[in-house]
Design a protein around this motif. Structure first.
Motif, PDB file in Angstrom:
ATOM      1  N   GLY A 189     -34.291 -51.552 -58.811  1.00  8.68           N
ATOM      2  CA  GLY A 189     -33.897 -50.702 -59.617  1.00  8.68           C
ATOM      3  C   GLY A 189     -33.577 -51.029 -60.816  1.00  8.68           C
ATOM      4  O   GLY A 189     -33.587 -50.234 -62.090  1.00  8.68           O
ATOM      5  N   GLN A 190     -33.066 -52.446 -61.070  1.00 12.59           N
ATOM      6  CA  GLN A 190     -32.725 -52.890 -62.379  1.00 12.59           C
ATOM      7  C   GLN A 190     -33.786 -52.946 -63.304  1.00 12.59           C
ATOM      8  O   GLN A 190     -33.910 -52.892 -64.435  1.00 12.59           O
ATOM      9  CB  GLN A 190     -32.025 -54.434 -62.256  1.00 12.59           C
ATOM     10  CG  GLN A 190     -30.518 -54.168 -61.580  1.00 12.59           C
ATOM     11  CD  GLN A 190     -29.655 -53.957 -62.375  1.00 12.59           C
ATOM     12  OE1 GLN A 190     -29.543 -54.289 -63.487  1.00 12.59           O
ATOM     13  NE2 GLN A 190     -28.963 -52.959 -62.083  1.00 12.59           N
ATOM     14  N   GLU A 192     -36.705 -51.292 -62.941  1.00 13.41           N
ATOM     15  CA  GLU A 192     -36.905 -50.001 -63.120  1.00 13.41           C
ATOM     16  C   GLU A 192     -36.507 -49.256 -64.401  1.00 13.41           C
ATOM     17  O   GLU A 192     -36.916 -48.596 -65.175  1.00 13.41           O
ATOM     18  CB  GLU A 192     -36.828 -48.914 -61.855  1.00 13.41           C
ATOM     19  CG  GLU A 192     -38.128 -49.139 -60.930  1.00 13.41           C
ATOM     20  CD  GLU A 192     -37.935 -47.995 -59.972  1.00 13.41           C
ATOM     21  OE1 GLU A 192     -37.044 -47.216 -59.943  1.00 13.41           O
ATOM     22  OE2 GLU A 192     -38.980 -47.761 -59.131  1.00 13.41           O
ATOM     23  N   ALA A 193     -35.009 -49.495 -64.211  1.00 14.59           N
ATOM     24  CA  ALA A 193     -34.271 -49.075 -65.572  1.00 14.59           C
ATOM     25  C   ALA A 193     -34.619 -49.634 -66.913  1.00 14.59           C
ATOM     26  O   ALA A 193     -34.776 -49.120 -67.667  1.00 14.59           O
ATOM     27  CB  ALA A 193     -32.670 -49.303 -65.244  1.00 14.59           C
TER      28      ALA A 193
END
Lengths: 292, 263
Positions: A189-190, A192-193
């Motif tokens: 998720g890091q 992706e963010a």
């Protein structure tokens, strides 16, 4: 005797009665092993202390001898250069291996495969005898005789350079796997963010992913540093000039081999102990933002 | 108050025939939608219906297999020249994404940075704006989501609701043309949902174009300009949120609303 049959007990007394004074489990086995180990260790120390083949005055005399201390300095220099080189190579390889660029990824995979497969001792010997392989080194156009720069191999490949190169290249292969593990341990998720905010993969890697991977990279890197420091003793086979070379040189003259190995062990133990303490501090610092 | 009424009719996001498969499983089976400038579009539907996947296609976290998505007129993920499509380079793609804000279900705040650093990161290192200016605007953005005084806390020191509000501030700091919300309150404790929805409501009021995948039916009804109900990779029903929710035309929608109402 039941609680109901004691109406005079107040709530306060009852609370006191509830406090726990249990008898702890006795670890008899632990006591027994401690005694056995102490006896065995004592016997071994006595055997060493009373050994007529050992002359401790020679150990003491050489502990702080000039050549030994100079060898120590070279050990530090070798370890530092090889570690910095190894970490740089490792990060580069790890990022390459995980990149979408198939050529880079293949190069990184090949590198790790090759240099993890060749024993460090062999690598050191090859680098130490590089002039047997190529008598000159230079930069030019492949498959032509055009050379821009050319030098004698022995002028560049001093034993220090050969030793540092062999250690760094070997270390890089191991660091690559450690760094890659760290990167993969960071939540997807890091990334992706970061992408959603408009960060390109390289920027996201160096600003977002790698700093967080550090927390997972540092503990095994500490181990690698300690391992590397001790592996630097292998460099003595090409007379690399570090601690073990100095120890060998003195032993070759005074024939007190074991005493000189004791000197080496003493110093390696001291340095590793100091490094272990340092490692703990660095680990705590890398946990920023997690363990509060 | 809601986002209703303050939109004009230029489309900000257009999707035409969008299809997407994961392996053999087709999760989007041809989606056609238009989100007008200033409009709030809410997506409702069972899990696995493809609503989150569609959202992730809008800023190309997922690639699409067929169809076209346009944001503010430009094609997402491709450029068209002489009738042929060319993949965007990483650089062009990053530039495109920098204009589309996204808020994730799991917040995805950068764990090694404080709230303020999270908000400043993209304007500083993607847009390369001057630090002074970025700092001021980041503080404003945090104030806007009600988090003044929390600037120097790390994500782990903030509650889920606070983290999600930082995430909204982080996206806002890039002045996006459209904001995508992927189930922004699904990972929150029930008592923290309200504070995040309030911030989103304020954002809608200010005229932000928003696409919101949510399970908050009340929010969709009050704030949404349009509601899309998806199931099995298709849009089952769409229209005015009140009409869809109170008088659904499709049996599938009725069944879903009955099931959620009994929870």
């Amino acid at each position: 005797m039941t609680v109901a049959s004691a109406p005079t007990v107040t709530a306060r007394d009852e609370a006191l009665d509830m406090s726990i004074k249990a008898v702890p489990v006795r670890h008899y086995g632990q006591w027994l092993t401690a005694v056995v180990v102490t006896v065995l260790l004592g016997a071994f120390v006595m055997a060493l202390a009373q050994n007529e083949n050992l002359d401790y005055s020679i150990v003491a005399a050489n502990l702080f001898a000039g050549p030994i201390l100079r060898g120590l300095v070279v050990t530090f220099q070798l370890t530092a250069v090889a570690m910095i080189g190894g970490v740089l190579i490792g990060v580069l390889l790890a990022v390459s291996k995980l990149s979408s660029n198939k050529v880079l990824s293949a190069i990184a995979t090949g590198y790790v495969w090759f240099f993890r497969g060749v024993p460090l001792l062999v690598l050191i010997l090859i680098f130490g005898n590089f002039s047997l392989l190529f008598d000159t080194l230079g930069i030019g156009i492949p498959f032509t005789d055009i050379m821009f720069v050319e030098v004698e191999t022995n002028a560049v490949m001093t034993t220090f350079v050969a030793a540092a190169a062999a250690l760094a290249i070997h270390e890089g292969a191991y660091m690559a796997e450690i760094v890659r593990g760290g990167i993969l341990g960071v939540d997807h998720g890091q990334k992706e963010a970061a992408a959603a905010l408009g960060m390109r993969p390289g920027l996201a890697m160096f600003r977002i992913v790698l700093p967080q991977a550090l927390r997972m990279i540092i503990p095994p890197t500490g181990n690698q540093l300690i391992l590397l420091l001790k592996s630097s003793s292998l460099v003595s086979v090409i007379a690399g000039g570090e601690l073990m070379t100095a120890v060998h040189d003195i032993a070759a003259v005074n024939y007190r081999t074991i005493e000189m190995f004791f000197v080496a062990s003493f110093w390696y133990l001291i340095i590793v102990s100091v490094l272990s303490i340092g490692q703990r501090f660095v680990e705590r610092r890398a946990g920023r933002g997690y363990n509060r | 108050m809601s986002g209703k009424g303050n939109m004009n009719s230029t489309p900000m996001v257009i999707a035409q025939g969008v299809r997407k498969s994961f392996g053999r499983h087709e999760v989007l089976k041809g989606i056609d939608l238009e989100v007008n400038n200033g409009e709030v579009m809410c997506f409702l539907g069972p899990s696995g219906s493809g609503k989150s996947t569609f959202l992730r296609c809008v800023n190309r976290l997922e690639t699409i297999d067929a169809g076209r998505i346009r944001v503010d007129g430009s094609l997402v993920g491709f450029k068209e020249r002489n009738g042929r499509l060319y993949d965007l380079t990483e650089k062009e793609l990053a530039r495109q994404r920098s204009q589309i804000g996204m808020v994730f279900q799991r917040f995805n705040l950068f764990a090694h940075m404080t709230a303020l650093e999270n908000v400043m990161e993209a304007p500083r290192h993607v847009r390369r704006q001057p630090k002074r200016e970025v700092l001021d605007r980041a503080q404003d953005a945090l104030a806007r989501v009600g988090l003044s005084g929390h600037e120097h806390k790390y994500p782990a020191q903030l509650s889920g609701g606070q983290q999600q509000r930082v995430a909204i501030a982080r996206a806002l700091a890039m002045d996006p043309k459209v904001m995508l919300f992927d189930e922004p309150t699904s990972a929150l404790d029930p008592e923290l949902v309200g504070e995040v929805l309030d911030v989103m409501r304020g954002l809608a009021d200010s005229g932000m174009t928003m696409i919101v995948v949510t399970h908050e039916i009340e929010f969709a009804k009050e704030v949404g300009d349009e509601l899309v109900f998806m199931d099995g990779g298709l849009v089952v029903e769409k229209g005015d949120p009140r009409q869809v929710l109170e008088n659904p035309q499709q049996e599938r929608t009725r069944r879903f609303l009955r099931a959620t109402a009994t929870v």
